[in-house]
Each structure stands twice: as structure tokens, then as C-alpha cells.
Scaffold this motif. Sequence first.
Motif, short mmCIF file in Angstrom:
data_model
loop_
_atom_site.label_atom_id
_atom_site.label_comp_id
_atom_site.label_asym_id
_atom_site.label_seq_id
_atom_site.Cartn_x
_atom_site.Cartn_y
_atom_site.Cartn_z
N ILE A 42 -22.09 -63.74 52.43
CA ILE A 42 -22.76 -65.04 52.38
C ILE A 42 -22.14 -65.90 53.48
CG2 ILE A 42 -21.28 -65.96 50.52
CD1 ILE A 42 -25.01 -66.73 50.82
N GLN A 43 -23.00 -66.38 54.37
CA GLN A 43 -22.51 -67.04 55.59
C GLN A 43 -23.03 -68.45 55.71
OE1 GLN A 43 -24.03 -64.35 58.57
NE2 GLN A 43 -22.79 -62.65 57.82
N CYS A 44 -22.28 -69.25 56.46
CA CYS A 44 -22.73 -70.60 56.81
C CYS A 44 -23.56 -70.47 58.08
CB CYS A 44 -21.53 -71.52 57.05
SG CYS A 44 -21.98 -73.15 57.68
N SER A 45 -24.85 -70.71 57.97
CA SER A 45 -25.75 -70.59 59.11
C SER A 45 -26.05 -71.97 59.68
CB SER A 45 -27.06 -69.93 58.65
OG SER A 45 -28.02 -69.97 59.69
N HIS A 46 -25.87 -72.08 60.99
CA HIS A 46 -26.20 -73.32 61.70
C HIS A 46 -27.59 -73.17 62.31
CE1 HIS A 46 -21.84 -73.52 61.54
NE2 HIS A 46 -21.91 -74.80 61.87
N PHE A 47 -28.49 -74.12 62.02
CA PHE A 47 -29.81 -74.05 62.65
C PHE A 47 -29.64 -74.23 64.15
CE2 PHE A 47 -33.67 -75.94 64.33
CZ PHE A 47 -34.55 -74.90 64.05
N GLY A 67 -26.09 -62.15 55.19
CA GLY A 67 -26.01 -61.62 56.54
C GLY A 67 -27.35 -61.13 57.07
N GLY A 68 -28.14 -60.48 56.24
CA GLY A 68 -29.44 -59.97 56.67
C GLY A 68 -30.41 -61.06 57.05
N CYS A 69 -30.52 -62.09 56.20
CA CYS A 69 -31.42 -63.20 56.51
C CYS A 69 -30.94 -63.97 57.73
CB CYS A 69 -31.55 -64.14 55.31
SG CYS A 69 -32.50 -63.43 53.95
N HIS A 70 -29.62 -64.13 57.85
CA HIS A 70 -29.04 -64.83 59.00
C HIS A 70 -29.41 -64.10 60.30
CE1 HIS A 70 -25.16 -67.08 60.47
NE2 HIS A 70 -26.23 -67.42 61.16
N ILE A 79 -39.89 -68.14 63.74
CA ILE A 79 -39.88 -68.00 62.28
C ILE A 79 -38.78 -68.88 61.69
CG2 ILE A 79 -39.41 -66.40 60.37
CD1 ILE A 79 -40.73 -64.21 62.15
N HIS A 80 -37.61 -68.88 62.34
CA HIS A 80 -36.49 -69.69 61.88
C HIS A 80 -36.86 -71.16 61.87
CE1 HIS A 80 -31.86 -70.49 62.27
NE2 HIS A 80 -32.34 -70.85 61.10
#
Length: 118
Positions: A42-47, A67-70, A79-80
Motif C-alpha cells: 500500500i503506497q502513497c501515490s502523488h497525482f 502497487g498494481g493500481c499505482h 486514465i489517471h
Amino acid sequence: MSKPRSAVEKNLDKTFSVFIRLRDKLICQKCSKVYAELTKGIQCSHFWGRRHRSTRWSELNCCALCGGCHMHLTANPAIHREWYRKKIGHDAYDRLEYLHSKSAHYTINDLKLLLGYY
């Protein structure tokens, strides 16, 4: 002696990442996969990526992703963008885009204050 700026930023990045993942209750905000503990899964994703200082430590700019969705969203910017705009709403997305366009100049004291906030 005061910590070098890079050490303060590294500490802030780590603390902010934990804050975002816990804020989102260790749940991937895209696929809803639940994690029982803080892991690399589980990661912190920055737009807007971390290199953009004006949004690097903005709560609005980040969410928890597996990780997969990131990886999928990073590899598919259109898409993002659509997914994130829908997630946070058009007005919030416009505010985030405006914030991203501004230059950010943090002093070492600003960074330490942010670190104390999280």
C-alpha cells in the motif's frame, strides 16, 4: 547542529507517506484492496509527482493505492487524470491544478513545521 535540508525532506516524505496511508485506512482508493498493516504493498501515490514541490506534501494531491493500481495509473496519465478528477471532484481538481502551477519555496523552518504537523 541543524539537520541538512535533504534529511528533513526525507523524514517529511516518510512521515507524510505514513500519514496518507493511515488517513485512507490502508485501503487502495482505486480497487478497495484492504491491507492489515503498513507494507510496501500500500503506497502513497502523488497525482502530481514528488518533484513538484508546490504539491509534494499536499493532502489533496495524494491518496493510498496498492502497487498494481499505482503502476497502472502512472502508466496511463489520461486514465489517471479522469479517475482522480472524479475521485476528488472538479472544483478540488481545479484547485489542485492551480496549486501545482505555483512555485513553492520552502525554507528549512517551513519543512520542519510541516513535519511537526504530520
